[in-house]
Design an enzyme around this catalytic site. Structure first.
Site, PDB file in Angstrom:
ATOM      1  N   ARG A 178       0.880  -0.878   0.187  1.00 28.89           N
ATOM      2  CA  ARG A 178       0.225  -0.437  -0.096  1.00 28.89           C
ATOM      3  C   ARG A 178       1.053   1.287  -0.738  1.00 28.89           C
ATOM      4  O   ARG A 178       0.658   2.549  -0.191  1.00 28.89           O
ATOM      5  CB  ARG A 178      -0.879  -0.166   1.012  1.00 28.89           C
ATOM      6  CG  ARG A 178      -1.800  -1.156   1.085  1.00 28.89           C
ATOM      7  CD  ARG A 178      -3.534  -0.694   2.078  1.00 28.89           C
ATOM      8  NE  ARG A 178      -4.664  -1.419   1.427  1.00 28.89           N
ATOM      9  CZ  ARG A 178      -5.308  -1.831   2.090  1.00 28.89           C
ATOM     10  NH1 ARG A 178      -5.218  -1.394   4.052  1.00 28.89           N
ATOM     11  NH2 ARG A 178      -6.630  -2.328   2.033  1.00 28.89           N
ATOM     12  N   LYS A 204     -17.684 -14.951   3.817  1.00 27.25           N
ATOM     13  CA  LYS A 204     -19.087 -14.935   4.697  1.00 27.25           C
ATOM     14  C   LYS A 204     -19.719 -14.338   3.213  1.00 27.25           C
ATOM     15  O   LYS A 204     -19.142 -13.877   2.381  1.00 27.25           O
ATOM     16  CB  LYS A 204     -19.386 -13.586   5.279  1.00 27.25           C
ATOM     17  CG  LYS A 204     -18.420 -13.833   7.079  1.00 27.25           C
ATOM     18  CD  LYS A 204     -18.430 -12.859   7.401  1.00 27.25           C
ATOM     19  CE  LYS A 204     -19.382 -12.551   9.280  1.00 27.25           C
ATOM     20  NZ  LYS A 204     -19.490 -11.971   9.416  1.00 27.25           N
ATOM     21  N   GLY A 246      -9.081  -7.758   0.308  1.00 24.70           N
ATOM     22  CA  GLY A 246      -7.482  -7.968   1.539  1.00 24.70           C
ATOM     23  C   GLY A 246      -7.145  -9.103   1.461  1.00 24.70           C
ATOM     24  O   GLY A 246      -5.457  -9.398   1.026  1.00 24.70           O
ATOM     25  N   GLY A 248     -12.720  -3.901   1.151  1.00 24.02           N
ATOM     26  CA  GLY A 248     -14.141  -3.551   0.740  1.00 24.02           C
ATOM     27  C   GLY A 248     -14.853  -1.646   0.072  1.00 24.02           C
ATOM     28  O   GLY A 248     -15.899  -2.438  -0.488  1.00 24.02           O
TER      29      GLY A 248
END
Ligand code: ADP
Ligand code: MG
Length: 396
Positions: free
Chosen positions: A38, A200, A353, A376
């Site tokens: 990053r 999820k 991620g 996200g």
């Protein structure tokens, strides 16, 4: 579209302090940066500014210190990594809203970069507090948002600050993200193949719904596959799955026809530590007390074949518990298939991620078209949602 840094003219930049919101939310351990991806992703914008005589003042958050200073979440370890990587002197000031920070920004010299301490040490940051936004705005003469990974949040350093500081434009990283992800939001070249895995379903419902109409094939793996298989009536033993999402999964399966593909075999084990008793079973034959931790070899082959037929490929979510080598084969096979498809001319994007970490772990990040830096935010954008951090910037 959003106005980009590239559209500013020389007088907007020369001799100006550019307040840049970067995303240096990097993994830290023992006061050291564990992965500098990053940080490196910010170099194009910082070089662009410095080469045009602007002096970058950087704001970033790190993790969730909860609105008060906590040395465990200090950005100080980033200073040396950044200075060495970009080859420019990097100064540090704290806290981000003190008079000291404003003074440091004014005494910056050409070629220098000023990094400010974690914005989330300040209680107003995540509340998008107006007073804090105004103080941030005093740290620059223009605002550049290059923190794609936080554009789905309305915070003082991403949204509030734009009310008090103009021009407010997108940096080169955001520009690159939007151009890659934008291709997937429109009408991508068919066949458009999507692979979804990870933990999820509930986090990714909108994404799944969106792809249901636009993708030609959706390959499901990881714990997400366990939920789908359970919704189809299989007994998954002790596997990680989301019981509350079964109805959603059933409804998706009903509407998808054959578009959604589920694993035809699974690697099961009595636990993540127990790689030794791992074996391959049919999804209808998961033994009680065991967990499905990866897709099996036949599924791997079917998924590889599907990916190799794609003209456009998007992947989010590991195919298994890839952090353990014993259960990383499905994920690694998909990474290799994505790389091969890219060489054959397909446009391939990895988002999320953990997925980004997985493709780096496989050593194939440079072999695909784009690895998104925004977990996200990338998923929200692809699901058709709006990103407040982008909306707050100027139009074209
Ligand atoms: P991303 O960050 O790319 O969006 P997620 O956060 O949804 O991905 O999921 C990643 C996590 O899911 C990883 O930690 C991985 O170990 C876990 N995972 C994937 N498949 C399984 C599985 N079958 N059982 C347990 N954990 C799994
Ligand atoms: Mg994740």
């Amino acid at each position: 579209m959003t106005r980009s840094l590239r559209q500013l003219s020389a007088p907007d930049l020369t001799g100006k302090r550019a307040l840049v919101r970067v995303d240096y939310n990097v993994p830290m351990a023992g006061g050291r940066v564990q992965d500098s991806t990053r940080i490196e992703a910010s170099y194009p914008t910082l070089d662009y500014l410095a080469e045009r005589g602007a002096r970058p003042v950087l704001l970033s958050h790190l993790d969730r210190p909860g609105g008060s200073p906590d040395p465990r979440y200090s950005l100080l370890p980033v200073v040396d990594v950044l200075a060495e990587g970009i080859g420019r002197p990097v100064l540090f000031a704290e806290p981000a809203d003190s008079g000291e920070a404003a003074e440091a920004s004014r005494s910056l010299r050409d070629g220098e970069i000023l990094l400010l301490e974690n914005t989330r040490f300040l209680p107003g940051e995540t509340k998008n507090d107006e007073g804090l936004a105004r103080r941030f705005a005093e740290l620059g003469d223009l605002f550049v948002n290059d923190a794609f990974g936080t554009t789905h949040r309305a915070h003082a350093s991403t949204v509030g600050v734009t009310r008090w500081l103009t021009p407010a434009v997108a940096g080169l990283l955001i520009e690159r993200e939007l151009s890659a992800l934008g291709r997937l939001r429109g009408t991508p070249d068919a066949p458009f193949v999507v692979a979804l895995g990870g933990a999820k379903i509930s986090d990714k419902i909108d994404l799944l719904e969106g792809f249901l109409s636009r993708a030609d094939r959706i390959l499901i793996g990881g714990a997400m596959a366990n939920t789908f298989l359970s919704a189809r009536g299989e007994d998954l033993g002790d596997s990680l799955l989301e019981a509350t999402a079964r109805d959603t999964a059933s409804s998706l399966l009903d509407r998808a026809g054959t578009k959604i593909q589920l694993p035809v075999d699974l690697v099961v084990s009595s636990g993540p530590e127990a790689g030794a008793d791992a074996r391959v079973v049919d999804p209808s034959a998961v033994p009680g007390g065991m967990s499905a931790l990866d897709i099996g070899p036949r599924t791997r082959e079917l998924y590889e074949e599907a990916v190799s037929s794609a003209r456009t490929f998007f992947w989010n979510g590991p195919m298994g518990l890839f952090e353990r080598e014993a259960f990383a084969q499905g994920t690694n096979a998909l990474a290799a298939a994505a790389a091969a498809a890219t060489s054959a001319g397909a446009f391939t994007v990895i988002g999320g991620g953990d997925s980004a970490a997985a493709i780096r772990q496989a050593g194939l990040a440079a072999a695909v078209s784009h690895v998104s830096t925004g977990g996200g935010a990338a998923l929200e954008y692809l699901a058709g949602g709006s990103l407040p951090g982008l909306e707050a910037l100027e139009g074209p």
